[in-house]
Design an enzyme around this catalytic site. Structure first.
Site, PDB file in Angstrom:
ATOM      1  N   ASP A  17     -12.632   2.991  -0.910  1.00 56.75           N
ATOM      2  CA  ASP A  17     -11.875   3.305   0.296  1.00 56.75           C
ATOM      3  C   ASP A  17     -12.513   4.518   0.966  1.00 56.75           C
ATOM      4  O   ASP A  17     -13.004   5.419   0.295  1.00 56.75           O
ATOM      5  CB  ASP A  17     -10.428   3.598  -0.087  1.00 56.75           C
ATOM      6  CG  ASP A  17      -9.477   3.430   1.081  1.00 56.75           C
ATOM      7  OD1 ASP A  17      -9.922   2.988   2.150  1.00 56.75           O
ATOM      8  OD2 ASP A  17      -8.295   3.745   0.919  1.00 56.75           O
ATOM      9  N   HIS A  18     -12.513   4.520   2.251  1.00 55.05           N
ATOM     10  CA  HIS A  18     -13.061   5.606   3.078  1.00 55.05           C
ATOM     11  C   HIS A  18     -14.421   6.081   2.535  1.00 55.05           C
ATOM     12  O   HIS A  18     -14.745   5.829   1.386  1.00 55.05           O
ATOM     13  CB  HIS A  18     -12.109   6.803   3.152  1.00 55.05           C
ATOM     14  CG  HIS A  18     -10.757   6.415   3.691  1.00 55.05           C
ATOM     15  ND1 HIS A  18      -9.694   7.268   3.706  1.00 55.05           N
ATOM     16  CD2 HIS A  18     -10.328   5.257   4.243  1.00 55.05           C
ATOM     17  CE1 HIS A  18      -8.650   6.633   4.237  1.00 55.05           C
ATOM     18  NE2 HIS A  18      -9.014   5.409   4.562  1.00 55.05           N
ATOM     19  N   CYS A  20      -3.835   2.648  -4.703  1.00 53.19           N
ATOM     20  CA  CYS A  20      -4.750   3.466  -3.897  1.00 53.19           C
ATOM     21  C   CYS A  20      -4.783   4.877  -4.477  1.00 53.19           C
ATOM     22  O   CYS A  20      -3.839   5.653  -4.314  1.00 53.19           O
ATOM     23  CB  CYS A  20      -4.281   3.473  -2.436  1.00 53.19           C
ATOM     24  SG  CYS A  20      -5.285   4.537  -1.393  1.00 53.19           S
ATOM     25  N   HIS A  64      -7.811   0.339  -4.342  1.00 52.87           N
ATOM     26  CA  HIS A  64      -8.540   1.175  -3.381  1.00 52.87           C
ATOM     27  C   HIS A  64      -8.998   2.402  -4.153  1.00 52.87           C
ATOM     28  O   HIS A  64      -8.158   3.200  -4.576  1.00 52.87           O
ATOM     29  CB  HIS A  64      -7.590   1.684  -2.286  1.00 52.87           C
ATOM     30  CG  HIS A  64      -7.298   0.687  -1.211  1.00 52.87           C
ATOM     31  ND1 HIS A  64      -6.538   1.012  -0.117  1.00 52.87           N
ATOM     32  CD2 HIS A  64      -7.686  -0.589  -1.040  1.00 52.87           C
ATOM     33  CE1 HIS A  64      -6.458  -0.050   0.676  1.00 52.87           C
ATOM     34  NE2 HIS A  64      -7.131  -1.034   0.141  1.00 52.87           N
ATOM     35  N   TYR A 113     -14.620   4.685   7.941  1.00 53.49           N
ATOM     36  CA  TYR A 113     -15.183   3.356   7.658  1.00 53.49           C
ATOM     37  C   TYR A 113     -16.613   3.165   8.140  1.00 53.49           C
ATOM     38  O   TYR A 113     -17.012   2.065   8.491  1.00 53.49           O
ATOM     39  CB  TYR A 113     -14.260   2.273   8.223  1.00 53.49           C
ATOM     40  CG  TYR A 113     -12.998   2.149   7.401  1.00 53.49           C
ATOM     41  CD1 TYR A 113     -12.993   1.399   6.231  1.00 53.49           C
ATOM     42  CD2 TYR A 113     -11.839   2.840   7.737  1.00 53.49           C
ATOM     43  CE1 TYR A 113     -11.861   1.305   5.442  1.00 53.49           C
ATOM     44  CE2 TYR A 113     -10.694   2.757   6.951  1.00 53.49           C
ATOM     45  CZ  TYR A 113     -10.712   1.986   5.814  1.00 53.49           C
ATOM     46  OH  TYR A 113      -9.603   1.902   5.026  1.00 53.49           O
ATOM     47  N   HIS A 167       0.854  -1.199   0.000  1.00 56.87           N
ATOM     48  CA  HIS A 167       0.000   0.000   0.000  1.00 56.87           C
ATOM     49  C   HIS A 167       0.884   1.240   0.000  1.00 56.87           C
ATOM     50  O   HIS A 167       1.848   1.309   0.751  1.00 56.87           O
ATOM     51  CB  HIS A 167      -0.892  -0.023   1.252  1.00 56.87           C
ATOM     52  CG  HIS A 167      -1.943   1.036   1.252  1.00 56.87           C
ATOM     53  ND1 HIS A 167      -1.677   2.359   1.538  1.00 56.87           N
ATOM     54  CD2 HIS A 167      -3.262   0.976   0.991  1.00 56.87           C
ATOM     55  CE1 HIS A 167      -2.793   3.052   1.447  1.00 56.87           C
ATOM     56  NE2 HIS A 167      -3.779   2.241   1.111  1.00 56.87           N
TER      57      HIS A 167
HETATM   58  C1  DNO Z   1      -6.516   3.316   5.328  1.00 59.46           C
HETATM   59  C2  DNO Z   1      -5.966   2.138   4.651  1.00 59.46           C
HETATM   60  C3  DNO Z   1      -4.545   1.826   5.099  1.00 59.46           C
HETATM   61  C4  DNO Z   1      -4.162   0.447   4.664  1.00 59.46           C
HETATM   62  C5  DNO Z   1      -2.800   0.001   5.094  1.00 59.46           C
HETATM   63  C6  DNO Z   1      -2.414  -1.235   4.334  1.00 59.46           C
HETATM   64  O1  DNO Z   1      -7.680   3.471   5.420  1.00 59.46           O
HETATM   65  O2  DNO Z   1      -6.051   2.220   3.307  1.00 59.46           O
HETATM   66  O3  DNO Z   1      -4.490   1.918   6.479  1.00 59.46           O
HETATM   67  O4  DNO Z   1      -5.052  -0.479   5.190  1.00 59.46           O
HETATM   68  O5  DNO Z   1      -1.848   0.965   4.935  1.00 59.46           O
HETATM   69  O6  DNO Z   1      -1.367  -1.878   4.952  1.00 59.46           O
END
Ligand code: DNO
Length: 390
Positions: free
Chosen positions: A347-348, A273, A300, A364, A235
């Protein structure tokens, strides 16, 4: 071929239930055994318990996020060799349970950092926010990191001081608490002393040395992953630049290229991401997708809006600075070329509607992510059908 839609679940303590994730339309779940400390082995029994929980709700555990890399491995100290051996054992156990994609990161001490996890948007929803002056003020005047002034210009320090002087006491406390938030999936924030102690362990570790530690880790772990037919997905740093004087080595296209050449294998790949990489203006996300396509193992999708000064907030999934249409189109082209469907999660998400009164992990809550996923799903279907007609 459409993306494999998933959502992150923090496990049995997550206020968002597996049945919520199913109703959001996901076939897959992204989760981790957060109760097992970094450096320890994930046993087959523990993995299976989680796998069956997900299976009994009609979904599959598609991606691990994260199998954490211990601080000992990142700093190459103490028991790091044992931790790497344990990491490889966890990979063997995951493979034995049929789980194929493993996400991890190599960010020193802190995972993601924000200054406000309840930033009010004009419509009343809440978003995650990173405000540069507030973060510098936290570093200099709340955490009081020794030597921190060296990392900022005079002008940055002046602006941070002005910002800090205008804060009321409760704002300072909130900033302090937000910046020290623990890792995703944890309710326990760091104490200032823990952070200062951890920073001390990096005193001799600059970016080059951290990179060497990462490469060493990859050279031990990737051959095992390859033999097990697993896909490792690193990531990117969030935000993608050094924070608190700590080096960060997964922030740019060149960083990713170096990571892949350190242990060349299709098992050595990236969690693409958009939210993290998109915060660095010179990162060309489409170029990254095109260059590393067969190394992208997990997606992501989220969006950030930044200003020219280094502040950014998490916008709606289709809003913000990243042109999600172009990203989704490129992903669909890659999937078509490679003949495979990549796991994706929204994501988020904004905290909104009924979730405003609930306590959830920052970023989340259920409804905001469900909205994000629905928008992405609609966009994807539209692009997919349009591509068929081309
Ligand atoms: C945040 C996530 C990161 C991710 C880690 C992966 O919301 O995208 O915390 O889980 O960095 O190791």
């Amino acid at each position: 071929m459409l993306m494999h839609q998933t959502m992150r679940w923090f496990g049995p303590n997550d206020p968002v239930k597996l049945s919520d994730i199913r109703q959001a339309g996901c076939a897959g779940v992204v989760t981790a055994l957060h109760h097992i400390p970094p450096g320890h082995v994930w046993s087959i029994t523990e993995i299976n318990i989680r796998k069956f929980m997900i299976g009994s709700e009609g979904m599959t555990w598609t991606v691990v996020e994260s199998l954490p890399v211990s601080e000992a491995i990142k700093t190459q100290s103490g028991d790091y060799k044992k931790h790497i051996a344990n990491y490889c054992q966890s990979l063997r156990n995951l493979a034995a349970c049929g789980i194929k994609v493993i996400t991890y990161n190599f960010m020193p001490v802190l995972d993601w950092v924000r200054t406000d996890v309840n930033w009010k948007l004009p419509d009343g929803a809440r978003a995650l926010y990173f405000e540069k002056n507030a973060f510098i003020a936290f570093d200099l005047f709340l955490l009081r990191r020794p030597g921190a002034e060296k990392d900022y210009t005079k002008e940055e320090i002046r602006q941070a001081k002005d910002r800090f002087d205008l804060m009321r006491e409760h704002e300072k406390q909130t900033l302090f608490a937000n910046a020290l938030l623990g890792l995703p999936g944890s309710d326990v924030a760091f104490t200032p002393q823990q952070v200062l102690n951890a920073l001390e362990t990096y005193r001799e570790i600059d970016a080059d040395r951290l990179r060497q530690h990462l490469f060493y880790f990859l050279q031990q772990v990737i051959p095992v992953a390859e033999e097990l037919n697993l896909q490792m997905a690193i990531h990117p740093d969030d935000p993608p630049y050094p924070v608190l004087g700590l080096p960060r080595v997964v922030s740019t296209e060149e960083d990713i290229a170096a990571i892949i050449s350190a242990a060349p294998s299709s098992s050595n790949g990236l969690c693409f991401c958009t939210g993290s990489l998109g915060v660095r203006p010179e990162n060309d996300l489409l170029a990254i997708l095109r260059r590393f396509n067969e190394h992208i193992h997990f997606l992501h999708l989220r969006n950030t809006a930044k200003d020219g000064y280094g502040n950014f907030y998490e916008a709606t999934h289709l809003g913000g600075d990243t042109d999600m249409f172009l990203i989704v189109k490129e992903i669909l082209q890659i999937q078509r070329k490679l003949g495979k469907s990549l796991p994706m999660r929204p994501d988020h998400g904004h905290q909104m509607l009924d979730d405003l009164d609930k306590k959830t992990y920052p970023g989340y809550s259920a409804i905001g992510r469900l909205k994000g996923l629905a928008e992405l799903r609609g966009l994807e279907l539209g692009v997919y059908r349009w591509m068929l007609d081309q």
